[in-house]
Write a protein that holds these residues in place. Structure first.
Motif, PDB file in Angstrom:
ATOM      1  N   UNK A 111     -21.041  -8.987  31.055  1.00 52.88           N
ATOM      2  CA  UNK A 111     -21.344  -9.147  29.637  1.00 52.88           C
ATOM      3  C   UNK A 111     -20.778  -7.993  28.820  1.00 52.88           C
ATOM      4  N   UNK A 112     -20.945  -6.771  29.299  1.00 51.56           N
ATOM      5  CA  UNK A 112     -20.429  -5.601  28.578  1.00 51.56           C
ATOM      6  C   UNK A 112     -18.910  -5.665  28.490  1.00 51.56           C
ATOM      7  N   UNK A 113     -18.255  -6.016  29.581  1.00 50.47           N
ATOM      8  CA  UNK A 113     -16.784  -6.142  29.564  1.00 50.47           C
ATOM      9  C   UNK A 113     -16.339  -7.258  28.631  1.00 50.47           C
ATOM     10  N   UNK A 114     -17.071  -8.373  28.624  1.00 51.80           N
ATOM     11  CA  UNK A 114     -16.760  -9.482  27.718  1.00 51.80           C
ATOM     12  C   UNK A 114     -16.867  -9.023  26.271  1.00 51.80           C
ATOM     13  N   UNK A 115     -17.925  -8.274  25.963  1.00 51.99           N
ATOM     14  CA  UNK A 115     -18.094  -7.743  24.604  1.00 51.99           C
ATOM     15  C   UNK A 115     -16.954  -6.795  24.246  1.00 51.99           C
ATOM     16  N   UNK A 116     -16.640  -5.873  25.143  1.00 53.76           N
ATOM     17  CA  UNK A 116     -15.589  -4.887  24.866  1.00 53.76           C
ATOM     18  C   UNK A 116     -14.224  -5.545  24.690  1.00 53.76           C
ATOM     19  N   UNK A 117     -13.992  -6.636  25.411  1.00 61.09           N
ATOM     20  CA  UNK A 117     -12.726  -7.372  25.268  1.00 61.09           C
ATOM     21  C   UNK A 117     -12.607  -8.040  23.899  1.00 61.09           C
ATOM     22  N   UNK A 118     -13.726  -8.259  23.235  1.00 58.60           N
ATOM     23  CA  UNK A 118     -13.738  -8.939  21.944  1.00 58.60           C
ATOM     24  C   UNK A 118     -14.086  -8.012  20.784  1.00 58.60           C
ATOM     25  N   UNK A 125     -13.022  -5.101  17.878  1.00 56.25           N
ATOM     26  CA  UNK A 125     -11.875  -4.651  17.100  1.00 56.25           C
ATOM     27  C   UNK A 125     -11.767  -3.127  17.219  1.00 56.25           C
ATOM     28  N   UNK A 126     -10.843  -2.528  16.484  1.00 57.49           N
ATOM     29  CA  UNK A 126     -10.593  -1.091  16.601  1.00 57.49           C
ATOM     30  C   UNK A 126     -11.776  -0.236  16.158  1.00 57.49           C
ATOM     31  N   UNK A 127     -12.653  -0.770  15.316  1.00 57.67           N
ATOM     32  CA  UNK A 127     -13.811   0.000  14.871  1.00 57.67           C
ATOM     33  C   UNK A 127     -15.047  -0.223  15.754  1.00 57.67           C
ATOM     34  N   UNK A 128     -14.904  -0.968  16.838  1.00 57.68           N
ATOM     35  CA  UNK A 128     -16.007  -1.165  17.780  1.00 57.68           C
ATOM     36  C   UNK A 128     -16.935  -2.313  17.456  1.00 57.68           C
ATOM     37  N   UNK A 129     -16.576  -3.132  16.483  1.00 54.58           N
ATOM     38  CA  UNK A 129     -17.390  -4.293  16.130  1.00 54.58           C
ATOM     39  C   UNK A 129     -16.848  -5.534  16.813  1.00 54.58           C
ATOM     40  N   UNK A 135     -24.084  -0.657  22.679  1.00 53.30           N
ATOM     41  CA  UNK A 135     -24.876  -1.453  21.746  1.00 53.30           C
ATOM     42  C   UNK A 135     -23.922  -2.338  20.948  1.00 53.30           C
ATOM     43  N   UNK A 136     -23.699  -3.590  21.404  1.00 52.07           N
ATOM     44  CA  UNK A 136     -22.761  -4.458  20.684  1.00 52.07           C
ATOM     45  C   UNK A 136     -23.265  -4.795  19.284  1.00 52.07           C
ATOM     46  N   UNK A 137     -22.356  -4.765  18.313  1.00 51.59           N
ATOM     47  CA  UNK A 137     -22.739  -5.026  16.920  1.00 51.59           C
ATOM     48  C   UNK A 137     -21.645  -5.799  16.205  1.00 51.59           C
ATOM     49  N   UNK A 138     -22.046  -6.401  15.099  1.00 54.04           N
ATOM     50  CA  UNK A 138     -21.097  -7.098  14.243  1.00 54.04           C
ATOM     51  C   UNK A 138     -21.254  -6.568  12.825  1.00 54.04           C
ATOM     52  N   UNK A 139     -20.174  -6.584  12.085  1.00 53.61           N
ATOM     53  CA  UNK A 139     -20.208  -6.244  10.672  1.00 53.61           C
ATOM     54  C   UNK A 139     -19.673  -7.453   9.921  1.00 53.61           C
ATOM     55  N   UNK A 140     -20.414  -7.886   8.916  1.00 50.84           N
ATOM     56  CA  UNK A 140     -20.003  -9.055   8.147  1.00 50.84           C
ATOM     57  C   UNK A 140     -20.371  -8.847   6.691  1.00 50.84           C
ATOM     58  N   UNK A 141     -19.806  -9.682   5.837  1.00 47.89           N
ATOM     59  CA  UNK A 141     -20.066  -9.592   4.402  1.00 47.89           C
ATOM     60  C   UNK A 141     -20.969 -10.746   3.989  1.00 47.89           C
ATOM     61  N   UNK A 142     -21.907 -10.435   3.101  1.00 44.78           N
ATOM     62  CA  UNK A 142     -22.832 -11.449   2.614  1.00 44.78           C
ATOM     63  C   UNK A 142     -23.055 -11.213   1.124  1.00 44.78           C
ATOM     64  N   UNK A 143     -23.165 -12.292   0.373  1.00 45.21           N
ATOM     65  CA  UNK A 143     -23.378 -12.190  -1.067  1.00 45.21           C
ATOM     66  C   UNK A 143     -24.859 -12.103  -1.395  1.00 45.21           C
ATOM     67  N   UNK A 144     -25.210 -11.090  -2.208  1.00 36.96           N
ATOM     68  CA  UNK A 144     -26.560 -10.923  -2.732  1.00 36.96           C
ATOM     69  C   UNK A 144     -26.456 -10.796  -4.242  1.00 36.96           C
ATOM     70  N   UNK A 145     -26.977 -11.781  -4.948  1.00 33.96           N
ATOM     71  CA  UNK A 145     -26.979 -11.751  -6.412  1.00 33.96           C
ATOM     72  C   UNK A 145     -25.574 -11.480  -6.966  1.00 33.96           C
ATOM     73  N   UNK A 146     -24.602 -12.247  -6.506  1.00 35.31           N
ATOM     74  CA  UNK A 146     -23.205 -12.176  -6.935  1.00 35.31           C
ATOM     75  C   UNK A 146     -22.515 -10.858  -6.582  1.00 35.31           C
ATOM     76  N   UNK A 147     -23.075 -10.084  -5.684  1.00 38.88           N
ATOM     77  CA  UNK A 147     -22.434  -8.874  -5.198  1.00 38.88           C
ATOM     78  C   UNK A 147     -22.271  -8.988  -3.695  1.00 38.88           C
TER      79      UNK A 147
END
Length: 166
Positions: A95-102, A104-108, A31-43
């Protein structure tokens, strides 16, 4: 053999547990996933998003025979098994190999994943341009030349913001 399953978003863990029980814990999930940061009400909040929304890849040798899919057809959390998986094995594996090649160490997935997929538009998921869609004019190995309306921008590929094809 890989199959693609559409699942009910609130029942993913239930579905994975049930599939593991049916196939004696010898099933692989991706299950490919991304983790990102987003601002909500200055947090700043850290968000995780599944790249394929409500789809997951499952692998087991018994999926080669369609009769084995009847074992899982009515499992809780499963909406459907995507048709054509037998003929799309090369594409699914690529596609799965392409995802795995990209990943990071935490799987994102890293931002490099998206820069290789870009066609003509990108949508920023994080950063100051979050939610804005850009037209891509040209691509370079180091940056994109993009525009919104009549304004042109240079977007470096190695920035920390996540974007996806629009």
């Amino acid at each position: 053999m890989w199959i693609v399953i559409k699942y009910k978003s609130s029942e993913l863990n239930i579905l994975k547990n049930n599939l593991s029980k049916v196939f004696n814990n010898k099933i692989l999930f991706y299950l490919p996933k991304i983790t990102y940061k987003k601002n909500f009400f200055n947090k700043e909040k850290k968000l995780t998003k599944h790249l394929l929304n409500n789809y997951i890849f499952c692998k087991h040798e018994e999926f080669q025979e369609e009769k084995n899919l009847f074992k899982i057809k009515f499992l809780k959390g499963l909406q459907k098994i995507v048709a054509g998986y037998k003929y799309g094995q090369n594409d699914i594996c690529s596609f799965i190999n392409f995802c795995k090649d990209n990943e990071n160490s935490s799987g994102n997935l890293e931002t490099s994943f998206f820069s290789k997929l870009i066609n003509s538009k990108i949508n920023f998921l994080s950063g100051p341009f979050s939610g804005i869609t850009f037209d891509i004019l040209t691509k370079n190995k180091n940056f994109f030349l993009s525009k919104i309306g009549e304004k042109k921008f240079i977007i470096k590929r190695k920035n920390k913001n996540f974007y996806s094809p629009a």
